[in-house]
Write an enzyme that holds these catalytic residues in place. Structure first.
Site, PDB file in Angstrom:
ATOM      1  N   CYS A 163     -26.927  20.021 -48.897  1.00  0.00           N
ATOM      2  CA  CYS A 163     -27.351  20.167 -49.755  1.00  0.00           C
ATOM      3  C   CYS A 163     -28.588  20.768 -50.531  1.00  0.00           C
ATOM      4  O   CYS A 163     -29.609  21.298 -48.938  1.00  0.00           O
ATOM      5  CB  CYS A 163     -27.944  18.417 -49.878  1.00  0.00           C
ATOM      6  SG  CYS A 163     -26.918  17.036 -49.514  1.00  0.00           S
ATOM      7  N   ARG A 196     -25.574  26.667 -48.960  1.00  0.00           N
ATOM      8  CA  ARG A 196     -25.849  25.860 -48.173  1.00  0.00           C
ATOM      9  C   ARG A 196     -24.532  25.488 -47.178  1.00  0.00           C
ATOM     10  O   ARG A 196     -24.328  24.405 -47.134  1.00  0.00           O
ATOM     11  CB  ARG A 196     -26.712  25.470 -48.504  1.00  0.00           C
ATOM     12  CG  ARG A 196     -28.426  26.476 -47.860  1.00  0.00           C
ATOM     13  CD  ARG A 196     -29.650  25.298 -48.542  1.00  0.00           C
ATOM     14  NE  ARG A 196     -29.464  23.906 -47.891  1.00  0.00           N
ATOM     15  CZ  ARG A 196     -30.699  24.453 -46.736  1.00  0.00           C
ATOM     16  NH1 ARG A 196     -31.830  25.348 -46.570  1.00  0.00           N
ATOM     17  NH2 ARG A 196     -30.999  22.598 -46.273  1.00  0.00           N
ATOM     18  N   TRP A 218     -23.395  18.014 -50.916  1.00  0.00           N
ATOM     19  CA  TRP A 218     -22.347  17.619 -49.970  1.00  0.00           C
ATOM     20  C   TRP A 218     -22.661  16.399 -50.235  1.00  0.00           C
ATOM     21  O   TRP A 218     -23.334  15.914 -49.395  1.00  0.00           O
ATOM     22  CB  TRP A 218     -22.561  18.819 -48.847  1.00  0.00           C
ATOM     23  CG  TRP A 218     -21.446  18.923 -48.091  1.00  0.00           C
ATOM     24  CD1 TRP A 218     -20.325  19.634 -48.310  1.00  0.00           C
ATOM     25  CD2 TRP A 218     -21.222  18.383 -46.417  1.00  0.00           C
ATOM     26  NE1 TRP A 218     -20.138  20.121 -47.193  1.00  0.00           N
ATOM     27  CE2 TRP A 218     -19.722  18.947 -46.804  1.00  0.00           C
ATOM     28  CE3 TRP A 218     -21.324  17.154 -46.357  1.00  0.00           C
ATOM     29  CZ2 TRP A 218     -19.677  18.636 -45.059  1.00  0.00           C
ATOM     30  CZ3 TRP A 218     -21.133  16.891 -44.594  1.00  0.00           C
ATOM     31  CH2 TRP A 218     -19.394  16.994 -44.356  1.00  0.00           C
ATOM     32  N   ASN A 251     -31.602  14.771 -49.846  1.00  0.00           N
ATOM     33  CA  ASN A 251     -30.796  15.301 -49.384  1.00  0.00           C
ATOM     34  C   ASN A 251     -30.759  14.579 -47.294  1.00  0.00           C
ATOM     35  O   ASN A 251     -31.901  14.193 -47.195  1.00  0.00           O
ATOM     36  CB  ASN A 251     -31.696  16.434 -47.762  1.00  0.00           C
ATOM     37  CG  ASN A 251     -31.231  17.828 -49.707  1.00  0.00           C
ATOM     38  OD1 ASN A 251     -30.762  17.695 -49.852  1.00  0.00           O
ATOM     39  ND2 ASN A 251     -31.980  18.778 -48.974  1.00  0.00           N
ATOM     40  N   GLY A 252     -30.088  13.861 -47.096  1.00  0.00           N
ATOM     41  CA  GLY A 252     -30.122  13.244 -45.860  1.00  0.00           C
ATOM     42  C   GLY A 252     -29.904  11.744 -46.402  1.00  0.00           C
ATOM     43  O   GLY A 252     -28.511  11.800 -46.708  1.00  0.00           O
ATOM     44  N   GLU A 273     -14.870  30.948 -30.198  1.00  0.00           N
ATOM     45  CA  GLU A 273     -15.094  31.100 -31.457  1.00  0.00           C
ATOM     46  C   GLU A 273     -14.766  31.915 -32.350  1.00  0.00           C
ATOM     47  O   GLU A 273     -14.910  31.868 -33.311  1.00  0.00           O
ATOM     48  CB  GLU A 273     -16.653  32.205 -31.037  1.00  0.00           C
ATOM     49  CG  GLU A 273     -17.189  32.787 -32.598  1.00  0.00           C
ATOM     50  CD  GLU A 273     -18.317  31.662 -33.487  1.00  0.00           C
ATOM     51  OE1 GLU A 273     -18.238  32.574 -34.540  1.00  0.00           O
ATOM     52  OE2 GLU A 273     -17.698  30.627 -32.990  1.00  0.00           O
ATOM     53  N   LYS A 309     -13.934  30.563 -36.324  1.00  0.00           N
ATOM     54  CA  LYS A 309     -13.867  31.175 -37.300  1.00  0.00           C
ATOM     55  C   LYS A 309     -12.548  31.526 -38.719  1.00  0.00           C
ATOM     56  O   LYS A 309     -12.132  31.071 -39.257  1.00  0.00           O
ATOM     57  CB  LYS A 309     -14.126  32.726 -37.274  1.00  0.00           C
ATOM     58  CG  LYS A 309     -15.048  33.343 -36.304  1.00  0.00           C
ATOM     59  CD  LYS A 309     -16.259  32.531 -37.577  1.00  0.00           C
ATOM     60  CE  LYS A 309     -17.944  32.030 -37.353  1.00  0.00           C
ATOM     61  NZ  LYS A 309     -18.254  30.719 -36.585  1.00  0.00           N
ATOM     62  N   GLU A 357     -11.591  27.254 -39.783  1.00  0.00           N
ATOM     63  CA  GLU A 357     -13.343  27.356 -40.827  1.00  0.00           C
ATOM     64  C   GLU A 357     -12.882  27.382 -42.224  1.00  0.00           C
ATOM     65  O   GLU A 357     -12.851  27.606 -43.056  1.00  0.00           O
ATOM     66  CB  GLU A 357     -14.225  28.088 -40.531  1.00  0.00           C
ATOM     67  CG  GLU A 357     -14.831  27.053 -39.764  1.00  0.00           C
ATOM     68  CD  GLU A 357     -16.438  27.802 -38.989  1.00  0.00           C
ATOM     69  OE1 GLU A 357     -17.602  27.665 -39.092  1.00  0.00           O
ATOM     70  OE2 GLU A 357     -16.255  29.177 -38.433  1.00  0.00           O
ATOM     71  N   HIS A 381      -0.482  24.073 -17.970  1.00  0.00           N
ATOM     72  CA  HIS A 381      -0.784  22.826 -17.714  1.00  0.00           C
ATOM     73  C   HIS A 381      -0.371  22.296 -19.659  1.00  0.00           C
ATOM     74  O   HIS A 381      -1.346  21.325 -19.343  1.00  0.00           O
ATOM     75  CB  HIS A 381      -2.303  23.245 -17.730  1.00  0.00           C
ATOM     76  CG  HIS A 381      -2.168  23.375 -16.324  1.00  0.00           C
ATOM     77  ND1 HIS A 381      -2.246  22.527 -14.667  1.00  0.00           N
ATOM     78  CD2 HIS A 381      -3.102  24.548 -15.566  1.00  0.00           C
ATOM     79  CE1 HIS A 381      -2.220  23.440 -13.738  1.00  0.00           C
ATOM     80  NE2 HIS A 381      -2.497  24.523 -13.645  1.00  0.00           N
ATOM     81  N   LYS A 408     -22.961  24.662 -44.174  1.00  0.00           N
ATOM     82  CA  LYS A 408     -24.203  26.178 -44.041  1.00  0.00           C
ATOM     83  C   LYS A 408     -25.033  25.326 -43.214  1.00  0.00           C
ATOM     84  O   LYS A 408     -25.349  26.088 -41.714  1.00  0.00           O
ATOM     85  CB  LYS A 408     -24.853  27.373 -44.620  1.00  0.00           C
ATOM     86  CG  LYS A 408     -25.916  28.282 -43.874  1.00  0.00           C
ATOM     87  CD  LYS A 408     -24.916  29.013 -43.227  1.00  0.00           C
ATOM     88  CE  LYS A 408     -25.374  30.222 -42.554  1.00  0.00           C
ATOM     89  NZ  LYS A 408     -24.254  30.434 -41.584  1.00  0.00           N
TER      90      LYS A 408
END
Length: 621
Positions: free
Chosen positions: A2, A27, A73, A108-109, A494, A498, A501, A517, A616
């Site tokens: 946002c 963002r 968002w 925002n929030g 990581e 990536k 995402e 396992h 973001k």
């Protein structure tokens, strides 16, 4: 996540608002809008990109001298036009439906008690046009308005439970704008000659308009009018200029220019040698003063006997990597916690713990809340590894190391991650020195290796053509496994993050020793297995794990150091790393994984810089 841009001026500010939204696109958002005072309340909203909103604004000739704009968002309510910001109040009464009231607002929030507020306002006759929690704030302020917008906002804020940054105006006071923040960032921009003022969730939105920025503290309310502004703290007391100084912030838009690259993510991957060089600039020796803040780092480092790392997402994996360094080099017990989980469980606090937060933006809501929770338990020593010197996290921690990765536009973090690792390795060395566990010879060896990192990274980036060949295979897949051992297990995590995402391929990472396992049951020729294979003490163990994969018909893609004697063959694809880099090899091995995710996403045609459903800067819980 946002974005807010708002302004009060004597000129038409709509182009500035739309331009500011464009600068906040990195963002993440799924709708956008702008509203002004012009013969009442006027607005344009879109569930497309800011460019489409700009076309709407131009076609409708929307103009005004006071206005607000927003990229949303979705949280409460789907990403539909009627849920997009800005929201208008709709006056109470039987004829109110569809008739704009007096108040326009962006937010925002998340307002946690929006349901009960909505019911109370509906009883008063307010008509809701959306499913958002934000519209509740607009109606609430309208219900309290009696000719003074500041007083209405002041009365409304104590009734809001949750996090917010808001910008609000009223058509009855067309040259006035009120902003407030609690748990979500908001900055004040002072215009040229003080004749116009701005609000934004990020100073980047105001690049090229003003570089004079005031960072609002938690609970602040700001009253903007033509040629002047007033600041009030959370107790409602006026704030003197010295308490919230105007800072010159060079957030130039040039930093966000794409240049010759296809996507921002690609640009940022290739900026990593420079980002690491900048992050290490001025580091001539390992001294506690590198981390100084409101207190002396030397004193804090001597007092602590354990470390608690709090972070989310990619930053969490940076913390997992640092745990290996901190325990093997500095010999300090280290715990790494997912910030969003930590504060909701019972834990055993230790007053001699150094709480280390890791965050690219410095505004990550879960990490800030986790820090405050740790502090409430008596763990007062805190340090942040952060990329934004002016962020809330830096202000709330005793100590800080500011990485200099520069602005990162792509949602999937790359250069910010490697810069965090560099900062965390420096912290490891500083703590080892403070505890008498770092000899001069070891310090010199580590510093030499760190100074060579930019050159080593350039050599790794030269492997891109080989990674592209891998990506052509991965683009046809729907699942992938990533394996690593020891220090490189977090790098496998990581790499998997990536890939999922930005390419939307389901990817999971495991310590290679865990194959038998459970994960080995998934291995077939349709399940590529990426293996991080440095020439370290666990290499022979890792080779055994690789044989387990090949015996089940699995296809291996191996990032191997030159001297590992792992050769290309049927079902075995090898990319040789230029050199073995010891403790710092995670910074090198992660780069091909970033490139793999990037080129796989390109081959699949996904929106690399703005992957679906992701933002973001995650400034809500």
């Amino acid at each position: 996540m946002c974005g807010i841009v708002a302004a009060v001026s004597t000129r038409n500010i709509v182009p500035i608002l739309v331009q500011g939204l464009a600068r906040l696109e990195y963002r993440g958002y799924d709708s956008c809008g702008v509203a002004v005072v012009a013969n009442g309340l006027q607005r344009a909203r879109s569930t497309s990109r800011v460019a489409e909103l700009a076309e709407q604004v131009s076609a409708s000739k929307l103009e005004g001298t006071t206005g607000i704009a927003h990229t949303r968002w979705a949280t409460h309510g789907a990403p539909l036009v009627h849920n997009a910001h800005p929201h208008f109040s709709h006056g109470a009464g039987p004829d109110a439906a569809g008739r704009p009231g007096r108040v326009a607002l962006v937010h925002n929030g998340i307002i946690e008690n929006h349901d009960e507020l909505r019911l109370a306002l509906e009883r008063k006759g307010y008509v809701f046009q959306s499913q958002t929690d934000t519209e509740v704030i607009a109606h609430l302020i309208d219900s309290l308005y009696d000719g003074d917008l500041y007083e209405a906002v002041k009365a409304a804020l104590p009734q809001l439970h949750g996090a917010y940054a808001i910008a609000v105006f009223c058509k009855d006071e067309p040259h006035r704008l009120i902003g407030a923040r609690a748990g979500s960032p908001l900055v004040l921009g002072v215009g040229k000659d003080g004749q116009e003022h701005f609000l934004a969730s990020d100073a980047m939105a105001l690049a090229g308009v003003t570089d004079q920025i005031v960072y609002l503290d938690e609970g602040d309310v700001v009253d903007l009018q033509l040629g002047k502004y007033w600041l009030f703290d959370k107790a409602g007391k006026p704030v003197a200029g010295a308490q919230r100084p105007v800072k010159t912030v060079l957030a130039h838009s040039g930093a966000a220019e794409l240049g010759p690259y296809r996507h921002y993510m690609q640009k940022e991957i290739f900026e990593q040698p420079r980002a690491i060089a900048d992050t290490l600039q001025g580091v001539d020796g390992i001294v506690p003063e590198l981390f100084d803040g409101s207190v002396s780092a030397a004193r804090v480092f001597k007092e602590i006997d354990s470390i608690l790392i709090l972070a989310c997402g990619t930053s969490y994996y940076a913390g997992c990597t640092a745990k290996y360094w901190l325990e093997s080099i500095a010999k300090i017990p280290t715990q790494v916690e997912v910030a969003s989980e930590y504060r909701y469980r019972d834990s055993v606090p230790n007053a001699r713990t150094l709480v280390v937060t890791i965050t690219q933006s410095g505004e990550t809501a879960d990490t800030l809340a986790a820090l405050r929770h740790a502090q409430s338990l008596g763990m007062t020593h805190s340090l942040t590894i952060c990329n934004v010197a002016t962020s809330a996290m830096v202000r709330e921690c005793e100590l800080a190391y500011i990485t200099r990765a520069g602005i990162e536009i792509g949602v999937a973090s790359t250069k910010a991650f490697t810069a965090q690792l560099a900062g965390l390795f420096l912290l490891t060395l500083a703590l080892a020195q403070a505890k008498g566990r770092l000899s001069e010879a070891e310090e010199a060896r580590h510093l030499k290796a760190m100074r060579h990192l930019p050159t080593a990274l350039q050599a790794v980036l030269a492997l891109e053509p080989q990674v592209i060949a891998w990506a052509e295979d991965f683009a046809k897949m729907e699942n992938a496994l990533f394996l690593g051992r020891g220090l490189h297990y977090p790098i496998a995590l990581e790499g998997a993050l990536k890939l999922k995402e930005i390419s939307y391929i389901h990817a999971e990472a495991y310590p290679a020793g865990e194959l038998k396992h459970g994960p080995l049951a998934l291995v077939t020729s349709a399940m590529p297995v990426v293996t991080v294979a440095p020439n370290d003490a666990l290499l022979e163990k890792l080779k055994s794990n690789m044989h387990e994969v090949r015996a089940r018909g699995g296809v291996l893609y191996v990032l191997a150091d030159a001297d590992t004697r792992i050769e290309n063959g049927e079902g075995l694809h090898v990319i040789r790393m230029p050199e073995h880099y010891g403790e710092l090899s995670p910074l090198l091995h992660v780069v091909p994984l970033q490139l793999l995710a990037y080129h796989t996403a390109c081959a699949r045609g996904t929106d690399v810089d703005k992957p679906r459903n992701l933002a973001k800067s995650v400034t809500v819980e």
